[in-house]
Enzyme design. Structure first.
Site, PDB file in Angstrom:
ATOM      1  N   ASN A 110     -47.222   0.060  11.803  1.00 46.46           N
ATOM      2  CA  ASN A 110     -47.732   1.140  12.172  1.00 46.46           C
ATOM      3  C   ASN A 110     -46.721   2.358  11.442  1.00 46.46           C
ATOM      4  OD1 ASN A 110     -47.770   3.538  13.894  1.00 46.46           O
ATOM      5  ND2 ASN A 110     -49.165   2.372  15.026  1.00 46.46           N
ATOM      6  N   ARG A 111     -47.302   3.382  10.986  1.00 47.29           N
ATOM      7  CA  ARG A 111     -46.619   4.249  10.118  1.00 47.29           C
ATOM      8  C   ARG A 111     -45.972   5.341  11.145  1.00 47.29           C
ATOM      9  NH1 ARG A 111     -44.992   1.381   7.046  1.00 47.29           N
ATOM     10  NH2 ARG A 111     -44.582   3.288   5.641  1.00 47.29           N
TER      11      ARG A 111
END
Length: 174
Positions: A41-42
């Site tokens: 997840n960024r």
């Protein structure tokens, strides 16, 4: 074979002016009891780069939350609970919204709400339509930081998420 999912409490303090809303934590996040725990997840890399210029976010989860709070950013989800198999937003059903009317009354300094992806915005809009007309609130629907949302590059997501910085600037000058 549905799985009942219950979200986390908000990460907020009295100084928060921006609220970032996800939809519902992923299976990995629920297991870790941490927002955005999936390593791909960024969200945390985006926040670190936007808020500090650092290429990597703090490793410690408490420090990650502190990073947001120190910049007056609260974190929560649009959905309080739902049924979902897996982690995809498209698998969410029987969702129950968090109570944003009470939440915003308890946190009157919040002036900007940023939605991490389409599902968080759709759920917020479905259950909180009157709040969308409030003149004292600004809303930004941003691209999802989820690894499942691969249509945009990291750089494209970063450009869109700069709305966070735009919302921070007026308060930083005050």
């Amino acid at each position: 074979m549905d799985t009942h999912c219950i979200g986390f409490p908000a990460s907020i303090d009295a100084d928060c002016r921006i609220l970032v809303l996800g939809s519902m934590p992923s299976v990995k996040s629920l297991a870790a009891q941490q927002y955005y725990a999936h390593p791909q997840n960024r969200f945390w890399p985006l926040m670190a780069l936007l808020l500090t210029g650092a290429a990597e976010p703090p490793a410690d989860y408490g420090e990650r939350l502190h990073l947001l709070l120190s910049h007056h950013i609260a974190l929560w989800d649009a959905i309080a609970s739902c049924e979902r198999v897996g982690s995809l937003d498209t698998a969410i059903h029987e969702e129950r919204s968090n109570d944003f009317t009470s939440f915003l009354a308890a946190h009157p300094a919040i002036h900007t709400i940023c939605f991490n992806g389409a599902k968080s915005y759709q759920c917020f809009r479905r259950y909180n339509r009157p709040l969308l007309t409030r003149a004292d609130l600004t809303f930004h629907q941003l691209p999802s930081t989820s690894p499942a949302a691969a249509a945009l590059t990291f750089e494209q997501k970063l450009d869109a998420w700069r709305a966070i910085l735009a919302a921070l600037e007026p308060q930083e000058r005050s």
